[in-house]
Motif scaffolding. Structure first.
Motif, PDB file in Angstrom:
ATOM      1  N   LEU A  93     -75.763 -21.307  -1.781  1.00 28.31           N
ATOM      2  CA  LEU A  93     -76.550 -21.043  -0.574  1.00 28.31           C
ATOM      3  C   LEU A  93     -77.174 -22.323  -0.025  1.00 28.31           C
ATOM      4  O   LEU A  93     -77.243 -22.521   1.186  1.00 28.31           O
ATOM      5  CB  LEU A  93     -77.644 -20.021  -0.878  1.00 28.31           C
ATOM      6  CG  LEU A  93     -77.200 -18.564  -0.990  1.00 28.31           C
ATOM      7  CD1 LEU A  93     -78.402 -17.676  -1.291  1.00 28.31           C
ATOM      8  CD2 LEU A  93     -76.529 -18.096   0.294  1.00 28.31           C
ATOM      9  N   ARG A  94     -77.613 -23.186  -0.917  1.00 29.20           N
ATOM     10  CA  ARG A  94     -78.217 -24.444  -0.488  1.00 29.20           C
ATOM     11  C   ARG A  94     -77.195 -25.313   0.249  1.00 29.20           C
ATOM     12  O   ARG A  94     -77.521 -25.959   1.253  1.00 29.20           O
ATOM     13  CB  ARG A  94     -78.771 -25.176  -1.715  1.00 29.20           C
ATOM     14  CG  ARG A  94     -79.834 -26.209  -1.404  1.00 29.20           C
ATOM     15  CD  ARG A  94     -80.505 -26.711  -2.674  1.00 29.20           C
ATOM     16  NE  ARG A  94     -81.323 -25.661  -3.269  1.00 29.20           N
ATOM     17  CZ  ARG A  94     -81.125 -25.178  -4.494  1.00 29.20           C
ATOM     18  NH1 ARG A  94     -80.134 -25.632  -5.244  1.00 29.20           N
ATOM     19  NH2 ARG A  94     -81.907 -24.243  -4.973  1.00 29.20           N
ATOM     20  N   ILE A  95     -75.962 -25.310  -0.234  1.00 30.20           N
ATOM     21  CA  ILE A  95     -74.896 -26.067   0.435  1.00 30.20           C
ATOM     22  C   ILE A  95     -74.624 -25.486   1.822  1.00 30.20           C
ATOM     23  O   ILE A  95     -74.509 -26.223   2.805  1.00 30.20           O
ATOM     24  CB  ILE A  95     -73.612 -26.053  -0.417  1.00 30.20           C
ATOM     25  CG1 ILE A  95     -73.806 -26.858  -1.706  1.00 30.20           C
ATOM     26  CG2 ILE A  95     -72.424 -26.606   0.378  1.00 30.20           C
ATOM     27  CD1 ILE A  95     -72.669 -26.718  -2.705  1.00 30.20           C
ATOM     28  N   LEU A  96     -74.520 -24.164   1.901  1.00 29.87           N
ATOM     29  CA  LEU A  96     -74.250 -23.510   3.184  1.00 29.87           C
ATOM     30  C   LEU A  96     -75.368 -23.779   4.190  1.00 29.87           C
ATOM     31  O   LEU A  96     -75.111 -24.000   5.374  1.00 29.87           O
ATOM     32  CB  LEU A  96     -74.072 -22.008   2.970  1.00 29.87           C
ATOM     33  CG  LEU A  96     -72.823 -21.586   2.190  1.00 29.87           C
ATOM     34  CD1 LEU A  96     -72.923 -20.120   1.776  1.00 29.87           C
ATOM     35  CD2 LEU A  96     -71.560 -21.809   3.028  1.00 29.87           C
ATOM     36  N   GLU A  97     -76.605 -23.747   3.716  1.00 29.84           N
ATOM     37  CA  GLU A  97     -77.745 -23.987   4.606  1.00 29.84           C
ATOM     38  C   GLU A  97     -77.790 -25.434   5.089  1.00 29.84           C
ATOM     39  O   GLU A  97     -78.329 -25.714   6.164  1.00 29.84           O
ATOM     40  CB  GLU A  97     -79.051 -23.632   3.905  1.00 29.84           C
ATOM     41  CG  GLU A  97     -79.310 -22.154   3.787  1.00 29.84           C
ATOM     42  CD  GLU A  97     -79.638 -21.506   5.127  1.00 29.84           C
ATOM     43  OE1 GLU A  97     -80.335 -22.136   5.944  1.00 29.84           O
ATOM     44  OE2 GLU A  97     -79.187 -20.371   5.352  1.00 29.84           O
ATOM     45  N   SER A  98     -77.238 -26.355   4.311  1.00 32.98           N
ATOM     46  CA  SER A  98     -77.311 -27.771   4.678  1.00 32.98           C
ATOM     47  C   SER A  98     -76.209 -28.199   5.644  1.00 32.98           C
ATOM     48  O   SER A  98     -76.171 -29.362   6.061  1.00 32.98           O
ATOM     49  CB  SER A  98     -77.259 -28.642   3.415  1.00 32.98           C
ATOM     50  OG  SER A  98     -75.992 -28.549   2.777  1.00 32.98           O
ATOM     51  N   ARG A  99     -75.333 -27.280   6.024  1.00 33.73           N
ATOM     52  CA  ARG A  99     -74.314 -27.600   7.036  1.00 33.73           C
ATOM     53  C   ARG A  99     -75.000 -27.959   8.350  1.00 33.73           C
ATOM     54  O   ARG A  99     -76.014 -27.354   8.727  1.00 33.73           O
ATOM     55  CB  ARG A  99     -73.377 -26.416   7.251  1.00 33.73           C
ATOM     56  CG  ARG A  99     -72.318 -26.226   6.184  1.00 33.73           C
ATOM     57  CD  ARG A  99     -71.551 -24.931   6.432  1.00 33.73           C
ATOM     58  NE  ARG A  99     -70.962 -24.882   7.761  1.00 33.73           N
ATOM     59  CZ  ARG A  99     -69.678 -25.129   8.041  1.00 33.73           C
ATOM     60  NH1 ARG A  99     -68.855 -25.461   7.055  1.00 33.73           N
ATOM     61  NH2 ARG A  99     -69.220 -25.034   9.264  1.00 33.73           N
ATOM     62  N   LEU A 100     -74.441 -28.907   9.068  1.00 37.63           N
ATOM     63  CA  LEU A 100     -75.049 -29.354  10.321  1.00 37.63           C
ATOM     64  C   LEU A 100     -75.129 -28.237  11.347  1.00 37.63           C
ATOM     65  O   LEU A 100     -76.159 -28.059  12.012  1.00 37.63           O
ATOM     66  CB  LEU A 100     -74.259 -30.540  10.896  1.00 37.63           C
ATOM     67  CG  LEU A 100     -74.748 -31.087  12.249  1.00 37.63           C
ATOM     68  CD1 LEU A 100     -76.201 -31.514  12.171  1.00 37.63           C
ATOM     69  CD2 LEU A 100     -73.853 -32.249  12.694  1.00 37.63           C
ATOM     70  N   ILE A 134     -68.852 -33.111  13.376  1.00 46.43           N
ATOM     71  CA  ILE A 134     -68.254 -32.303  12.310  1.00 46.43           C
ATOM     72  C   ILE A 134     -69.249 -31.217  11.920  1.00 46.43           C
ATOM     73  O   ILE A 134     -70.278 -31.509  11.287  1.00 46.43           O
ATOM     74  CB  ILE A 134     -67.913 -33.169  11.082  1.00 46.43           C
ATOM     75  CG1 ILE A 134     -66.968 -34.310  11.481  1.00 46.43           C
ATOM     76  CG2 ILE A 134     -67.287 -32.323   9.988  1.00 46.43           C
ATOM     77  CD1 ILE A 134     -66.731 -35.323  10.389  1.00 46.43           C
ATOM     78  N   PRO A 135     -68.997 -29.957  12.284  1.00 43.98           N
ATOM     79  CA  PRO A 135     -69.934 -28.872  11.982  1.00 43.98           C
ATOM     80  C   PRO A 135     -70.243 -28.717  10.496  1.00 43.98           C
ATOM     81  O   PRO A 135     -71.346 -28.315  10.118  1.00 43.98           O
ATOM     82  CB  PRO A 135     -69.218 -27.624  12.518  1.00 43.98           C
ATOM     83  CG  PRO A 135     -68.301 -28.141  13.565  1.00 43.98           C
ATOM     84  CD  PRO A 135     -67.844 -29.475  13.063  1.00 43.98           C
ATOM     85  N   SER A 136     -69.268 -29.040   9.636  1.00 47.66           N
ATOM     86  CA  SER A 136     -69.447 -28.863   8.189  1.00 47.66           C
ATOM     87  C   SER A 136     -70.134 -30.054   7.527  1.00 47.66           C
ATOM     88  O   SER A 136     -70.280 -30.072   6.299  1.00 47.66           O
ATOM     89  CB  SER A 136     -68.088 -28.621   7.522  1.00 47.66           C
ATOM     90  OG  SER A 136     -67.232 -29.731   7.722  1.00 47.66           O
ATOM     91  N   TYR A 137     -70.572 -31.021   8.300  1.00 46.79           N
ATOM     92  CA  TYR A 137     -71.271 -32.181   7.752  1.00 46.79           C
ATOM     93  C   TYR A 137     -72.485 -31.703   6.967  1.00 46.79           C
ATOM     94  O   TYR A 137     -73.296 -30.924   7.473  1.00 46.79           O
ATOM     95  CB  TYR A 137     -71.702 -33.111   8.888  1.00 46.79           C
ATOM     96  CG  TYR A 137     -72.422 -34.367   8.438  1.00 46.79           C
ATOM     97  CD1 TYR A 137     -71.723 -35.538   8.165  1.00 46.79           C
ATOM     98  CD2 TYR A 137     -73.809 -34.383   8.300  1.00 46.79           C
ATOM     99  CE1 TYR A 137     -72.381 -36.689   7.760  1.00 46.79           C
ATOM    100  CE2 TYR A 137     -74.481 -35.528   7.899  1.00 46.79           C
ATOM    101  CZ  TYR A 137     -73.756 -36.674   7.631  1.00 46.79           C
ATOM    102  OH  TYR A 137     -74.418 -37.815   7.233  1.00 46.79           O
ATOM    103  N   LEU A 138     -72.624 -32.143   5.725  1.00 43.92           N
ATOM    104  CA  LEU A 138     -73.722 -31.690   4.870  1.00 43.92           C
ATOM    105  C   LEU A 138     -74.902 -32.647   4.953  1.00 43.92           C
ATOM    106  O   LEU A 138     -74.771 -33.842   4.670  1.00 43.92           O
ATOM    107  CB  LEU A 138     -73.243 -31.565   3.420  1.00 43.92           C
ATOM    108  CG  LEU A 138     -72.124 -30.534   3.170  1.00 43.92           C
ATOM    109  CD1 LEU A 138     -71.751 -30.499   1.696  1.00 43.92           C
ATOM    110  CD2 LEU A 138     -72.544 -29.145   3.645  1.00 43.92           C
ATOM    111  N   LEU A 139     -76.043 -32.093   5.346  1.00 45.02           N
ATOM    112  CA  LEU A 139     -77.258 -32.887   5.489  1.00 45.02           C
ATOM    113  C   LEU A 139     -77.953 -33.055   4.143  1.00 45.02           C
ATOM    114  O   LEU A 139     -77.766 -32.269   3.226  1.00 45.02           O
ATOM    115  CB  LEU A 139     -78.204 -32.201   6.475  1.00 45.02           C
ATOM    116  CG  LEU A 139     -77.666 -32.018   7.897  1.00 45.02           C
ATOM    117  CD1 LEU A 139     -78.603 -31.115   8.690  1.00 45.02           C
ATOM    118  CD2 LEU A 139     -77.505 -33.364   8.591  1.00 45.02           C
TER     119      LEU A 139
END
Length: 208
Positions: A93-100, A134-139
């Motif tokens: 969930l943390r990874i999904l939430e960090s998507r740009l 890139i929408p999937s860029y992880l912040l």
């Protein structure tokens, strides 16, 4: 990569709850879930029995559709989450939430995740001063997301930001709407993520 191009309201009806894929429409009387609270198709109103596997599958599909992630990308995120220290479901969930694209939506720079994805793809945002499309860029914690200088005069961007000014901002972020800027204070803990996701069922699904 295959991309769903059908009516997104069908996805909400299939999952039996709002996934907020249509922006303002989801909050109005026009919402399909409110008018037809059953699955789409000719057998949508029939009684269905769900097996353990069926519940796990639905949990995975709901999470994928909520965040707008493809099957292969979602599996990749799960494998990353599994390798990280801590609870796998919470890591996912943390990874999904960090998507740009998700962050752009969360802080009110877009009315829905699909709209956020489109705005990011069109190059309207910068991360730490560099344009990212890139929408999937992880912040990461400390990253600053801003609307590009040229895009700030866009009537669409200004209208979207103004329309979402009253939306609550996640506690793990800060927003300066006058400066068209938002910052990731830290990556969220599970209790700070208001997503209709049963992550334990997803872990069980992939653990078979």
């Amino acid at each position: 990569m295959a991309r769903y191009t059908g009516a997104v309201c069908r996805l909400c009806r299939r999952e039996g709850q709002k996934l907020f894929l249509k922006g303002e429409r989801c909050y109005s009387d026009k919402c399909s879930v409110g008018r037809r609270a059953y699955a789409p198709g000719q057998h949508g109103q029939g009684r269905k029995k769900s097996s353990e596997y069926g519940l796990q599958l639905r949990a995975k599909q709901k999470a994928r559709r909520f965040y707008g992630v493809s099957e292969s990308k979602f599996l990749n995120y799960f494998e990353i989450a599994e390798r990280k220290a801590g609870v796998t479901g919470e890591n996912l969930l943390r990874i999904l939430e960090s998507r740009l694209d998700n962050f752009v939506y969360r802080v009110g720079f877009a009315s829905s995740r699909p709209e956020a994805r489109q705005l990011v793809c069109h190059g309207h945002f910068e991360v730490n001063g560099k344009r990212v499309d890139i929408p999937s860029y992880l912040l990461k914690a400390g990253d600053v997301v801003t609307v590009c200088e040229k895009s700030r005069s866009s009537e669409k961007i200004k209208a979207v930001v103004e329309a979402n000014a009253g939306r609550p901002v996640p506690e793990w972020s800060s927003v300066n709407r006058d400066a068209f800027e938002a910052k990731v204070i830290n990556l969220p803990e599970r209790d700070a993520i208001d997503a209709p996701v049963e992550e334990q069922l997803i872990v069980e699904y992939y653990s078979k």
